[in-house]
Enzyme design. Structure first.
Site, PDB file in Angstrom:
ATOM      1  N   GLY A 212       0.781  -1.233   0.000  1.00 45.92           N
ATOM      2  CA  GLY A 212       0.000   0.000   0.000  1.00 45.92           C
ATOM      3  C   GLY A 212       0.808   1.275   0.000  1.00 45.92           C
ATOM      4  O   GLY A 212       0.297   2.331   0.356  1.00 45.92           O
ATOM      5  N   THR A 214       2.179   3.001  -2.621  1.00 43.36           N
ATOM      6  CA  THR A 214       1.693   3.927  -3.636  1.00 43.36           C
ATOM      7  C   THR A 214       0.337   4.487  -3.233  1.00 43.36           C
ATOM      8  O   THR A 214       0.066   5.677  -3.382  1.00 43.36           O
ATOM      9  CB  THR A 214       1.607   3.210  -4.991  1.00 43.36           C
ATOM     10  OG1 THR A 214       2.859   2.580  -5.256  1.00 43.36           O
ATOM     11  CG2 THR A 214       1.286   4.167  -6.105  1.00 43.36           C
ATOM     12  N   GLU A 430       9.105 -17.215  18.326  1.00 44.29           N
ATOM     13  CA  GLU A 430       9.284 -15.774  18.497  1.00 44.29           C
ATOM     14  C   GLU A 430       9.095 -15.360  19.954  1.00 44.29           C
ATOM     15  O   GLU A 430       9.822 -14.522  20.474  1.00 44.29           O
ATOM     16  CB  GLU A 430       8.333 -14.987  17.588  1.00 44.29           C
ATOM     17  CG  GLU A 430       8.566 -15.198  16.091  1.00 44.29           C
ATOM     18  CD  GLU A 430      10.004 -14.927  15.660  1.00 44.29           C
ATOM     19  OE1 GLU A 430      10.686 -14.112  16.303  1.00 44.29           O
ATOM     20  OE2 GLU A 430      10.443 -15.562  14.680  1.00 44.29           O
ATOM     21  N   ASP A 505      19.508 -17.482  13.775  1.00 48.99           N
ATOM     22  CA  ASP A 505      19.773 -17.225  15.196  1.00 48.99           C
ATOM     23  C   ASP A 505      21.109 -17.836  15.607  1.00 48.99           C
ATOM     24  O   ASP A 505      21.890 -17.221  16.332  1.00 48.99           O
ATOM     25  CB  ASP A 505      18.678 -17.867  16.063  1.00 48.99           C
ATOM     26  CG  ASP A 505      17.320 -17.237  15.802  1.00 48.99           C
ATOM     27  OD1 ASP A 505      17.287 -16.105  15.305  1.00 48.99           O
ATOM     28  OD2 ASP A 505      16.311 -17.890  16.110  1.00 48.99           O
TER      29      ASP A 505
HETATM   30  P1  ADP Z   1       2.833  -0.916  -3.227  1.00 51.30           P
HETATM   31  O1  ADP Z   1       2.991   0.420  -3.846  1.00 51.30           O
HETATM   32  O2  ADP Z   1       3.205  -0.957  -1.783  1.00 51.30           O
HETATM   33  O3  ADP Z   1       3.487  -2.016  -3.983  1.00 51.30           O
HETATM   34  P2  ADP Z   1       0.106  -0.418  -3.843  1.00 51.30           P
HETATM   35  O4  ADP Z   1      -0.111   0.808  -3.064  1.00 51.30           O
HETATM   36  O5  ADP Z   1       0.325  -0.244  -5.295  1.00 51.30           O
HETATM   37  O6  ADP Z   1       1.272  -1.270  -3.236  1.00 51.30           O
HETATM   38  O7  ADP Z   1      -1.115  -1.397  -3.580  1.00 51.30           O
HETATM   39  C1  ADP Z   1      -1.847  -1.972  -4.623  1.00 51.30           C
HETATM   40  C2  ADP Z   1      -3.306  -1.984  -4.307  1.00 51.30           C
HETATM   41  O8  ADP Z   1      -3.586  -2.852  -3.220  1.00 51.30           O
HETATM   42  C3  ADP Z   1      -3.825  -0.639  -3.873  1.00 51.30           C
HETATM   43  O9  ADP Z   1      -4.215   0.116  -4.963  1.00 51.30           O
HETATM   44  C4  ADP Z   1      -5.012  -0.992  -2.999  1.00 51.30           C
HETATM   45  O10 ADP Z   1      -6.166  -1.219  -3.766  1.00 51.30           O
HETATM   46  C5  ADP Z   1      -4.583  -2.310  -2.395  1.00 51.30           C
HETATM   47  N1  ADP Z   1      -4.031  -2.079  -1.062  1.00 51.30           N
HETATM   48  C6  ADP Z   1      -2.750  -2.268  -0.693  1.00 51.30           C
HETATM   49  N2  ADP Z   1      -2.581  -1.994   0.600  1.00 51.30           N
HETATM   50  C7  ADP Z   1      -3.762  -1.589   1.074  1.00 51.30           C
HETATM   51  C8  ADP Z   1      -4.211  -1.129   2.351  1.00 51.30           C
HETATM   52  N3  ADP Z   1      -3.386  -1.047   3.402  1.00 51.30           N
HETATM   53  N4  ADP Z   1      -5.513  -0.774   2.480  1.00 51.30           N
HETATM   54  C9  ADP Z   1      -6.344  -0.863   1.418  1.00 51.30           C
HETATM   55  N5  ADP Z   1      -5.984  -1.265   0.194  1.00 51.30           N
HETATM   56  C10 ADP Z   1      -4.704  -1.639   0.009  1.00 51.30           C
HETATM   57 ZN    ZN Z   2      14.537 -16.822  15.754  1.00 48.06          ZN
HETATM   58 MG    MG Z   3       3.904   0.851  -5.624  1.00 47.86          MG
END
Ligand code: ADP
Ligand code: ZN
Ligand code: MG
Length: 619
Positions: A212, A214, A430, A505
């Protein structure tokens, strides 16, 4: 200039070029006359020169210039077909004193002579090259500027259009809280400037793909309602040296003009890799681009209203210069969500899908440890597709269950499926680390315990120091080794069997024990001496090159000492865990359920369950 116009100009130019070449052909531009006419001209003594081509059965020649009505002398050029055997013609011409030239080459072979080809090539290649560039430019979003290689490709996103806000992000509450400050600054920079507070220029989001990052960047822009320049690191990297650097410069020029605004460099690792680590050539370009980025980041004032946000899932390859103060000095880890977080993410993505009454999102969330936000979005979408395929009006629990399996098996998800049994083992492992760390003095407090797989690790216990320490006592080092061994010890204690999950570890604990003996002089047996020359400075992490400068006997003593330390620490970890067995079992149940425990939760649970005991004696 409009690329279309340039294309038309290129076509016209090419046409002219072809025409010119065509007129250079022998015979071109000459009046065609017939053989009898030629004979007449020769007999009248009007022909100045004759070129006979026997193979092509043609003759070309010039008539003697005559004064035209305007008084200008015109040379009249002609061409004619001649009989197969031109000897009669040659005889006649010789008799009349016309110089005759014989040629063999066919008209086309002269056209294709080396010279003409070279000429054509020299003209055509650049033309085709520009053609290629321009058509690329036109595909790339129909920008109205050609030849703007040095212009940044950043797209300015209008926040009103995307309308993504923090409410579209779930499971990342801590991260969102941290980013609110950035939003606040963008909304009202004067509030901070008035107090002389410095907002970081650069924030970097680190986390696995699909977590998430981006999405968060878009949400920040949406929340702050400021211009948002989006560019992906790979857009900077072009085939021409210098282009990337020019693009960076241009991007920052634009951004500064529109402050307050947000510049988001996605996939920073594409430009930000370690400089000078590439093999062979071709890295100059990236290096220049990176240097330019560093220059720009240093070049604007902290409070100029431009905030550079970037994201990467490869922090390990980033050039350390990027992480120096004054650049991307705020680092935010965006991890895959825990069960509760996954439930909320699923809720977001199932919001606009009609759900059957049997759907229990929490159950699905529990079934999907290690799924990223993007995976969960896929699950929601896949379930809706399945329901549609079956002509149902609602997405049912069965659809969701099947969707999970599909996403698990799907190509995008490479991470492993973890069984219930494995989750239990990971939880105990853990917690073994965590509880030993909690109980022994001089170890760093447990910041987070998690059984969500991250990278190569199946789970992790994060310990963060309260304060920087530079001197460690013997006891502290021993306790650290005990903590490292705590994971495996817990597995032994609870399951009576051991797994392969503790290899790292052991590597670290053995390393530490060996350092104690050979470098810190902490072994009574061997005394305060150092053995072997080491070239790395710190003891954790770095693999050391060792120069042996001691005897076999000492070597075996060292091994004995290391073994003794490890055994004693192992016993110490075992003692601790046996005493805290009840807490271990109870907290493991909680951890399996919740997947992550933060420091407060963990410490509260420990206080609740641990039996009062006296502090363990040091080894
Ligand atoms: P990254 O950039 O970390 O690779 P993205 O932001 O492109 O990931 O995520 C791709 C899609 O997955 C987003 O457009 C969204 O629809 C969904 N997504 C990812 N993380 C979340 C989150 N924490 N909450 C809601 N939707 C998410
Ligand atoms: Zn360990
Ligand atoms: Mg991304």
């Amino acid at each position: 200039m409009n690329p279309r116009v340039i294309q038309v100009l290129l076509i016209v130019g090419l046409g002219l070029l072809l025409l010119w070449v065509f007129f250079r052909l022998p015979g071109a531009g000459r009046t065609k006359i017939d053989y009898t006419q030629l004979v007449t001209y020769i007999q009248q003594g009007e022909v100045q020169k004759l070129v006979i081509n026997k193979d092509a059965e043609t003759a070309q020649g010039d008539l003697k210039p005559v004064a035209s009505s305007e008084g200008v002398k015109l040379a009249r050029r002609f061409q004619t077909d001649i009989p197969k055997d031109p000897s009669e013609l040659i005889a006649l011409a010789t008799e009349k004193g016309v110089p005759v030239e014989l040629t063999r080459a066919s008209a086309w072979s002269s056209f294709f002579s080396l010279n003409s080809l070279l000429l054509m090539g020299m003209i055509l290649i650049p033309v085709l090259f520009f053609w290629f560039l321009i058509s690329r430019q036109m595909q790339g979003g129909g920008s109205s500027q050609a030849f703007n290689f040095g212009k940044s490709r950043a797209r300015m996103v209008n926040p009103e259009k995307t309308r993504i806000t923090f409410s579209d992000v779930a499971g990342l509450d801590e991260v969102v809280d941290e980013l609110r400050e950035v939003v606040d600054f963008l909304k009202d920079p004067t509030k901070y400037q008035r107090l002389g507070a410095e907002i970081p220029k650069g924030v970097i989001l680190l986390g696995p793909p699909g977590s998430g990052k981006t999405l968060l960047a878009k949400a920040i822009a949406g929340e702050a309602n400021v211009p948002f320049f989006y560019i992906s690191g790979s857009d900077f990297v072009e085939m021409f040296v210098g282009v990337g650097a020019a693009r960076v410069r241009d991007l920052f020029d634009q951004a500064k003009r529109r402050a307050p605004c947000l510049v988001f460099v996605d996939e920073l690792d594409a430009v930000g890799r370690h400089r000078g680590t590439g093999i062979g050539g071709g890295h100059d370009e990236r290096e220049q681009t990176l240097n330019q980025l560093l220059v720009e980041m240093d070049g604007f004032e902290p409070n100029s209203g431009v905030i550079v946000l970037s994201a990467t899932n490869r922090p390990d390859v980033l050039d350390p210069a990027l992480l120096r103060p004054g650049r991307f000095d705020r680092r935010i880890v965006v991890d895959n969500a825990d069960a509760k977080g996954r439930e909320n993410i699923l809720k977001i993505h199932l919001k606009n899908k009609p759900l059957a009454s049997d759907v229990d999102i929490a159950v699905i969330a529990r079934r999907t440890p290690g799924f990223s936000g993007a995976d969960l979005r896929n699950v929601a979408n896949e379930a809706a597709l399945l329901a549609a395929r079956k002509n149902h009006n609602h997405v049912s629990m069965a659809d969701l269950e099947e969707a999970v399996d599909r996403v698990l098996a799907g190509p995008e998800r490479r991470s492993k499926v973890i069984t219930e049994k494995e989750r239990k083992i990971i939880a105990y492992h853990e917690l073994g680390h965590a509880i030993v760390a909690y109980q022994l003095p001089g170890t760093d407090p447990v910041h987070k315990v998690s059984i969500i797989p991250r990278g190569l690790a199946l789970g992790y216990t994060l310990q963060l120091p309260e304060e920087d320490t530079f001197l460690l006592s013997r006891e502290q080092l021993l306790n650290r080794i005990s903590v490292l061994l705590g994971g495996r010890t817990s597995e032994e204690l609870v399951f009576g069997q051991i797994t392969t999950g503790a290899a790292n570890d052991f590597e670290r604990s053995t390393e530490l024990a060996r350092e104690m003996v050979t470098r810190f002089g902490m072994s009574d047996e061997l005394g305060p001496l150092t053995f072997g020359k080491k070239d790395a400075s710190m003891f954790l992490g770095k693999a050391l090159m060792e120069d042996r400068n001691y005897s076999e006997m000492i070597a075996s003593k060292i091994d004995q000492e290391v073994k003794r330390i490890i055994t004693e620490c192992h016993q110490q970890a075992r003692d601790v865990l046996e005493r805290s067995r009840e807490a271990l079992d109870r907290i493991a149940t909680v951890l399996i359920d919740r997947e992550t425990l933060d420091r407060a939760e963990f410490e509260q649970l420990m206080k609740q369950y641990e039996r009062q005991e006296e502090a363990p004696a040091p080894v």
